[in-house]
Design an enzyme around this catalytic site. Structure first.
Site, short mmCIF file in Angstrom:
data_model
loop_
_atom_site.label_atom_id
_atom_site.label_comp_id
_atom_site.label_asym_id
_atom_site.label_seq_id
_atom_site.Cartn_x
_atom_site.Cartn_y
_atom_site.Cartn_z
N PRO A 10 -158.75 81.72 5.43
CA PRO A 10 -159.73 81.63 6.51
C PRO A 10 -159.25 82.20 7.83
CG PRO A 10 -159.61 79.56 5.33
CD PRO A 10 -158.52 80.43 4.77
N ASN A 11 -160.12 82.93 8.46
CA ASN A 11 -159.96 83.46 9.82
C ASN A 11 -159.01 84.65 9.94
OD1 ASN A 11 -161.72 81.49 11.05
ND2 ASN A 11 -160.10 80.01 10.61
N ARG A 18 -158.16 87.83 17.21
CA ARG A 18 -157.96 86.39 17.20
C ARG A 18 -156.63 86.05 17.88
NH1 ARG A 18 -156.03 82.95 11.90
NH2 ARG A 18 -156.12 80.92 12.90
N TYR A 23 -151.01 86.10 17.17
CA TYR A 23 -151.07 86.84 15.90
C TYR A 23 -150.93 88.35 16.05
CZ TYR A 23 -152.66 82.30 14.24
OH TYR A 23 -152.73 80.96 13.94
N ASN A 74 -151.25 84.42 2.59
CA ASN A 74 -151.32 83.74 3.87
C ASN A 74 -152.59 82.91 3.80
OD1 ASN A 74 -151.56 82.80 6.44
ND2 ASN A 74 -151.13 84.75 7.44
N ALA A 77 -155.08 78.07 7.70
CA ALA A 77 -155.03 76.62 7.88
C ALA A 77 -155.09 75.85 6.56
CB ALA A 77 -156.16 76.17 8.80
N HIS A 80 -152.05 73.91 5.28
CA HIS A 80 -151.71 72.57 5.75
C HIS A 80 -152.62 71.49 5.18
CE1 HIS A 80 -149.62 75.21 8.47
NE2 HIS A 80 -150.74 75.62 9.03
N ASP A 87 -152.34 73.43 -6.14
CA ASP A 87 -152.44 73.19 -7.59
C ASP A 87 -152.78 74.48 -8.33
OD1 ASP A 87 -151.81 70.53 -7.53
OD2 ASP A 87 -153.86 69.80 -7.85
N GLU A 98 -145.26 82.83 0.31
CA GLU A 98 -146.10 82.28 1.38
C GLU A 98 -145.75 82.99 2.69
OE1 GLU A 98 -145.58 78.06 1.75
OE2 GLU A 98 -146.49 78.00 3.75
N HIS A 100 -146.58 83.42 6.92
CA HIS A 100 -147.23 83.05 8.18
C HIS A 100 -146.80 84.02 9.25
CE1 HIS A 100 -148.77 79.50 6.34
NE2 HIS A 100 -147.57 79.23 5.90
N SER A 102 -147.21 83.71 12.51
CA SER A 102 -146.57 82.98 13.61
C SER A 102 -145.49 82.04 13.06
CB SER A 102 -147.64 82.15 14.35
OG SER A 102 -148.19 81.17 13.48
N ARG A 107 -145.02 75.45 16.63
CA ARG A 107 -146.39 75.20 17.12
C ARG A 107 -146.75 73.72 16.91
NH1 ARG A 107 -150.26 79.59 14.71
NH2 ARG A 107 -151.61 78.74 16.35
N ARG A 111 -149.10 71.89 11.91
CA ARG A 111 -148.77 73.14 11.20
C ARG A 111 -147.39 73.08 10.55
NH1 ARG A 111 -152.88 76.62 13.08
NH2 ARG A 111 -153.52 76.06 15.19
C1 DQA Z 1 -151.10 81.17 10.03
C2 DQA Z 1 -150.67 79.84 10.62
C3 DQA Z 1 -151.68 78.75 10.33
O1 DQA Z 1 -151.26 77.52 10.90
C4 DQA Z 1 -153.01 79.14 10.94
O2 DQA Z 1 -153.99 78.15 10.64
C5 DQA Z 1 -153.48 80.48 10.52
C6 DQA Z 1 -152.50 81.56 10.48
C7 DQA Z 1 -150.15 82.31 10.42
O3 DQA Z 1 -150.25 83.37 9.81
O4 DQA Z 1 -149.33 82.17 11.34
O5 DQA Z 1 -154.66 80.70 10.29
O6 DQA Z 1 -151.08 81.06 8.61
#
Ligand code: DQA
Length: 148
Positions: A10-11, A18, A23, A74, A77, A80, A87, A98, A100, A102, A107, A111
């Site tokens: 998401p996002n 953003r 980011y 990635n 959110a 978390h 699963d 995995e 991220h 950031s 933070r 997170r």
């Molecule tokens: C993220 C970190 C997550 O906490 C956040 O919700 C994101 C981006 C990152 O790439 O740093 O959407 O996964």
């Protein structure tokens, strides 16, 4: 040819506009273009998929083993919050990394926990969008049996 699936949660479709102070300014498309070229240079093929919907990501993970040897993710959110995503990843038993962008540990405390990390082959955190490149290299090394 090794086939790798990159999943963006998401996002992440909003990358570039953003919270650029967190980011960066690379768009998702520019990251995907760069990573597809890197995959080619490294003798692999990358397929990308972004969704804002948990179930769509889970469906993609469930169908991955017929096509792919590993996953980069990635999960945004959902990292978390989503036991279901964790699963799904452990169910298909493909190596995954995995990512991220950031440094989530610098933070907010919500997170600091990831439901995915325990099952991951590796984790790349806090290197900006370069983390995608590092993760791809690490995953290919692991698939080829060169990783530690
Ligand atoms: C993220 C970190 C997550 O906490 C956040 O919700 C994101 C981006 C990152 O790439 O740093 O959407 O996964």
């Amino acid at each position: 040819m090794i086939n790798v699936l990159l999943l963006q949660g998401p996002n992440l479709n909003l990358l570039g506009r953003r919270e650029p102070h967190i980011y960066g300014t690379d768009t998702q498309q520019s990251i995907h273009d760069r990573l597809c070229r890197l995959a080619e240079d490294l003798g692999a093929r990358l397929t990308t998929f972004q969704s804002n919907h948990e179930g769509e990501l889970i469906d993609r993970i469930q169908s991955a083993p017929t096509e792919f040897q590993g996953i980069l993710i990635n999960a945004g959110a959902l990292t978390h919050t989503s036991l279901a995503l964790a699963d799904a990843l452990t169910s298909v038993a493909l190596p995954f990394v995995e990512i991220h962008i950031s440094n989530v540990y610098a933070r907010e405390s919500f997170r600091h926990h990831s439901h995915l990390s325990a099952g991951a082959a590796g984790i790349v955190v806090g290197f900006g969008t370069t983390g995608y490149d590092l993760a791809l290299q690490g995953l290919l090394g692991r698939i080829r049996g060169q990783g530690a």
